[in-house]
Write an enzyme that holds these catalytic residues in place. Sequence first.
Site, PDB file in Angstrom:
ATOM      1  N   ASP A 116       0.962  -1.109   0.592  1.00 26.46           N
ATOM      2  CA  ASP A 116      -0.278   0.038   0.404  1.00 26.46           C
ATOM      3  C   ASP A 116       0.631   1.839  -0.364  1.00 26.46           C
ATOM      4  OD1 ASP A 116      -1.584   2.328   0.856  1.00 26.46           O
ATOM      5  OD2 ASP A 116      -2.501   1.072   2.557  1.00 26.46           O
TER       6      ASP A 116
ATOM      7  N   LYS B 100       2.990  11.849  -3.589  1.00 19.54           N
ATOM      8  CA  LYS B 100       1.398  11.357  -4.150  1.00 19.54           C
ATOM      9  C   LYS B 100       1.167  11.850  -4.913  1.00 19.54           C
ATOM     10  CE  LYS B 100      -1.122   7.510  -3.574  1.00 19.54           C
ATOM     11  NZ  LYS B 100      -1.328   6.019  -2.576  1.00 19.54           N
TER      12      LYS B 100
ATOM     13  N   GLU C 255      -7.320   0.822  -4.005  1.00 28.55           N
ATOM     14  CA  GLU C 255      -6.976   0.503  -3.288  1.00 28.55           C
ATOM     15  C   GLU C 255      -7.895   0.030  -2.178  1.00 28.55           C
ATOM     16  OE1 GLU C 255      -5.186   4.932  -1.794  1.00 28.55           O
ATOM     17  OE2 GLU C 255      -3.799   3.939  -3.059  1.00 28.55           O
TER      18      GLU C 255
ATOM     19  N   ASP D 245     -12.277   5.131   1.710  1.00 31.66           N
ATOM     20  CA  ASP D 245     -11.302   5.803   2.407  1.00 31.66           C
ATOM     21  C   ASP D 245     -11.037   6.613   2.054  1.00 31.66           C
ATOM     22  OD1 ASP D 245      -8.577   5.658   2.220  1.00 31.66           O
ATOM     23  OD2 ASP D 245      -7.772   4.132   0.265  1.00 31.66           O
TER      24      ASP D 245
HETATM   25  P1  ADP Z   1      -2.627   7.644   3.115  1.00 30.83           P
HETATM   26  O1  ADP Z   1      -3.637   6.538   2.237  1.00 30.83           O
HETATM   27  O2  ADP Z   1      -2.805   8.761   2.627  1.00 30.83           O
HETATM   28  O3  ADP Z   1      -1.164   7.124   3.054  1.00 30.83           O
HETATM   29  P2  ADP Z   1      -3.024   7.106   5.917  1.00 30.83           P
HETATM   30  O4  ADP Z   1      -4.317   5.912   6.032  1.00 30.83           O
HETATM   31  O5  ADP Z   1      -1.780   6.354   6.488  1.00 30.83           O
HETATM   32  O6  ADP Z   1      -3.368   7.564   4.556  1.00 30.83           O
HETATM   33  O7  ADP Z   1      -3.861   8.200   6.999  1.00 30.83           O
HETATM   34  C1  ADP Z   1      -2.875   9.064   7.064  1.00 30.83           C
HETATM   35  C2  ADP Z   1      -3.511  10.751   7.270  1.00 30.83           C
HETATM   36  O8  ADP Z   1      -4.744   9.985   8.714  1.00 30.83           O
HETATM   37  C3  ADP Z   1      -2.929  11.252   7.632  1.00 30.83           C
HETATM   38  O9  ADP Z   1      -3.597  12.846   7.633  1.00 30.83           O
HETATM   39  C4  ADP Z   1      -3.400  11.598   9.324  1.00 30.83           C
HETATM   40  O10 ADP Z   1      -3.319  12.271  10.358  1.00 30.83           O
HETATM   41  C5  ADP Z   1      -4.561  10.870   9.315  1.00 30.83           C
HETATM   42  N1  ADP Z   1      -4.542  10.279  10.760  1.00 30.83           N
HETATM   43  C6  ADP Z   1      -4.033   9.281  11.093  1.00 30.83           C
HETATM   44  N2  ADP Z   1      -4.411   9.431  12.450  1.00 30.83           N
HETATM   45  C7  ADP Z   1      -4.817   9.885  12.873  1.00 30.83           C
HETATM   46  C8  ADP Z   1      -6.342   9.601  13.900  1.00 30.83           C
HETATM   47  N3  ADP Z   1      -5.836   9.428  14.981  1.00 30.83           N
HETATM   48  N4  ADP Z   1      -6.844  10.972  13.961  1.00 30.83           N
HETATM   49  C9  ADP Z   1      -7.424  11.310  12.998  1.00 30.83           C
HETATM   50  N5  ADP Z   1      -6.433  11.773  12.117  1.00 30.83           N
HETATM   51  C10 ADP Z   1      -5.708  10.189  12.221  1.00 30.83           C
HETATM   52 MG    MG Z   2      -4.493   4.950   2.254  1.00 28.41          MG
END
Ligand code: ADP
Ligand code: MG
Length: 515
Positions: A8, A70, A171, A193
């Site tokens: 991912d 990205k 995804e 998502d």
């Molecule tokens: P990506 O798939 O784009 O890499 P993720 O699924 O890892 O992203 O999500 C990252 C986002 O989720 C970030 O903006 C992060 O700040 C937010 N995030 C992570 N944990 C929390 C939380 N506990 N509460 C709110 N937002 C969160």
């Molecule tokens: Mg993601």
Amino acid sequence: MGHVIGIDLGTTNSCVAVLENGQPSVIPNAGGYKTTPSMFAITQDGKRLVGHLAKRQAITNAQSTVYASKRLIGRRFDSEEVQRAIDVTPFSIVEGPNEDVRIEVSGKTFTCPELSAFILREMKRVAEEYLGEPVQEAVVTVPAHFNDAQRQCTKDAGKIAGLDVLRILNEPTAAALAYGFNRNEEEKVAIYDLGGGTFDISILEMSDGVVEVIATAGNTFLGGEDFDRRIVEHLLAKFQEQEGIDLRGDAMALQRLKDAAEKAKCDLSAREVAEINLPFIASDDSGPRHLSVELDRATLEGLVHDIVEGTLKTVEQCMQDGGITVDQIDQVILVGGQTRTPLVQNRVAEHFGKRPHKGVNPDEVVAIGAAIQGETLVSEDDNLLLLDVTPLSLGIATFGGHFARLIERNTTVPVCKSHIFTTTRDNQSAVKIRVLQGESETAAENDLLGEFVLGGIRPARKGEPEVDVGFDIDANDTMTGKEQSITVNATGTLSDDEIQQIIEEQELYEVQLKE
Ligand code: ADP
Ligand code: MG
């Protein structure tokens, strides 16, 4: 036979998983973390850092630390999204020779696929360390709403990283595969998502071994980063109001604010109030200034309310496209870290009239689904049939600047379609084919994937020659073999040189849909 890994490749965090003895699991990195920040940096002494190491030094090295690249991959430099990113990014985004985006880090220029490759190589290394053997093959995921250029660039990144990318998987589809693993129920699921940089909604129908995507929609430029930015704007305004100092031009202060904003946002998922304290954020003649702001959940919700509502509008559009009503949805699955925000969970629950499913980890499902798909590809397991759709309409520009759709969005892939076009001038010997992806009726408003010239049309009155334009979209949702053939009035095939000569010799005219 070696293992196939599922990666991912996230905007914010990346994750790698593998299937062992029929069980999928996420592979932790050396630090014990199951996700790795999608960040790359070059330190002052020229060292290259990826993941947690890059993230840890981001504040003190903001200009040479790249995050969320990205969001830029596969985009044209002059696109609105890239221009918006330039305004808010501490590292330097420049134009490449192909109107593409390049990023300058410590005097070196990188393409977006190269930057993604640094992350992919790191995930490959994490997997190899864990498995104790080299890994070659991978399934890499992309947002469902990625266009062809963004997908091609991701494939290129895999190649640069030394990976054989067996499949580019959407995804949300990956998340659905993980959810449906070893479940044999017949149900319709909605995958919502919301990650750091992208939003996707997919509606899927699952039944014994068949996973069929009914419709998908999304926004590749909307996610947690936007929540953070709203908080940063709020803090900037507060600080200016309290201290009379504008921090907007200070890269280091902005990076600290962004970090603090994200942390406060995450805190507010579990608590009602978050303290934001940034000592020595600025100074003037009267000495150092400190930022100290209390942010409560209600204020945060006010700041991001419209973003969340925007995602629900996209959900609505997706449901309409799929001809599905909310009461037909059996399960709602939340994916992506940003879905931990209570406002997001509550609004999604209200929208669908049911609480989201709790059984999957929003950070890990996508990689797990990719690993499952990888295994079925190499083991030629025919118990799983995956039917995905193309997220954007595909077509060509026609006379008058119109967009002629050949393949509608949400068409099941692989698909192959063609249509007859004709000339718009007497004795026109060449036509220019501009391939576009998007939903606007106006060609110029859609993404240009490529253009080429078809020459060798025998002299004839306008409207008489027939130009057959066909598209193939494969299961990766990438276009291969853009077929071009002149079925009538053709003088035979032309070499590339001849076509080039035609381009130089004559003015070109757009094609027109033949009645
Ligand atoms: P990506 O798939 O784009 O890499 P993720 O699924 O890892 O992203 O999500 C990252 C986002 O989720 C970030 O903006 C992060 O700040 C937010 N995030 C992570 N944990 C929390 C939380 N506990 N509460 C709110 N937002 C969160
Ligand atoms: Mg993601």
